[in-house]
Scaffold this motif. Structure first.
Motif, mmCIF file in Angstrom:
data_model
loop_
_atom_site.group_PDB
_atom_site.id
_atom_site.type_symbol
_atom_site.label_atom_id
_atom_site.label_comp_id
_atom_site.label_asym_id
_atom_site.label_seq_id
_atom_site.Cartn_x
_atom_site.Cartn_y
_atom_site.Cartn_z
ATOM 1 N N HIS A 83 0.876 -1.253 -0.162
ATOM 2 C CA HIS A 83 -0.062 0.068 -0.205
ATOM 3 C C HIS A 83 0.843 1.346 -0.013
ATOM 4 C CE1 HIS A 83 -4.288 -1.487 0.222
ATOM 5 N NE2 HIS A 83 -3.626 -2.401 0.840
ATOM 6 N N GLN A 93 0.768 4.169 -2.853
ATOM 7 C CA GLN A 93 0.461 5.877 -2.309
ATOM 8 C C GLN A 93 1.601 6.287 -2.757
ATOM 9 O OE1 GLN A 93 0.200 5.273 1.801
ATOM 10 N NE2 GLN A 93 -1.890 4.946 1.950
ATOM 11 N N LEU A 120 4.391 12.415 2.140
ATOM 12 C CA LEU A 120 3.312 11.310 2.525
ATOM 13 C C LEU A 120 3.782 11.075 4.001
ATOM 14 C CD1 LEU A 120 3.031 8.943 -0.373
ATOM 15 C CD2 LEU A 120 1.175 10.424 0.662
#
Length: 274
Positions: A235, A239, A271
């Motif tokens: 994931h 992202q 992020l």
């Protein structure tokens, strides 16, 4: 367990029957769906695995709508398998439901019988003994390796590796300390590097598997979940890639590796602040 009150069609039973009827219609040679008619138990295996993982993802997300949706997709796979089997009189969805009901009653004698238990561990032990008896095994015939072989056959490799590792450690097949595990990891990496120099793909694959198995053991020693670790890494990668795409004004192929790496580090930093 026969209860006259259960003969009434409750909303749950009506909903299940509607689904069964829809699946039967999809599989009907007259007016059914060509795609559904082409399916066999074997061709549906990838969908069973995919839907099961999507259910897990939905549960972890906490999104109730997604959970309902994904559980429905998984339930469809159960109904489809039963429908296909019923068309050749192998078994029906009723057989499936009756079988699991009887199994649950049989394996919970502390609930449906007179057995007394004082801990969750006793429940687990009873379950394993009853399960072994159902499969025609006894303490004399059920070897430790036969138990482990079931995990290897029936579970996803990463999950099976952790299960096998824990069971082996429980009977003393274990390193003395964490340093021993790290030494083993370095040994396996060296053997993998050596194998890569050759051309024997089967040998290379085996050495790669050895590395992965030692990594699973490292995760066990540090009380980490390798499945969740990889799940979260996947994931994070997506992202970061998505954020990187926001910075790009042309195809990736037109960027140099250095430029992409700089954008990647930028996306990673943004992020990380969230």
């Amino acid at each position: 367990m026969n209860n006259p009150e259960k003969m009434t069609l409750t909303p749950n039973l009506i909903a299940l029957q509607n689904l069964i009827d829809v699946v039967a219609k999809l599989r009907s040679p007259e007016g059914g769906c060509p795609w559904d008619l082409e399916q066999t138990p074997e061709t549906l295996i990838p969908y069973i695995l995919e839907e099961a993982y999507e259910v897990v993802d939905a549960i972890r997300s906490g999104d109730q709508k997604a959970i309902v949706d994904e559980l429905g997709d998984l339930l469809l796979q159960v109904i489809l398998q039963a429908q296909i089997a019923s068309e050749t009189q192998q078994f029906s969805i009723a057989d499936v439901a009756n079988n699991i009901t009887e199994k649950l009653i049989r394996r919970h004698p502390h609930v449906f019988g007179n057995v007394e238990v004082n801990s969750v561990e006793e429940v687990r032990q009873n379950w394993e003994e009853i399960k072994a008896n159902e499969q025609g095994e006894t303490p004399e015939t059920q070897t430790f390796s036969s138990k482990l072989s079931r995990y290897a056959r029936q579970l996803p490799p990463l999950m099976a590796g952790m299960k096998i590792s824990k069971k082996a450690a429980a009977i003393g097949f274990e390193w003395d300390n964490i340093e021993g595990v790290w030494d083993k990891f370095e040994e396996e990496v060296a053997e993998f590097k050596e194998a890569i120099q050759g051309t024997d793909k089967q040998h290379q694959q085996a050495e790669l598997g050895d590395i992965l198995f030692v990594l699973i053991n490292l995760a066990r020693w540090y009380d980490l979940d390798p499945y969740m670790g990889l799940h979260e890494t996947n994931h994070r990668f997506i992202q970061r890639l998505s954020k990187l795409e926001e910075f790009c004004d042309r195809p990736f192929s037109e960027y140099s590796l250095e430029e992409l790496d700089a954008l990647w580090q930028q996306a990673k930093a943004i992020l990380a602040k969230k």
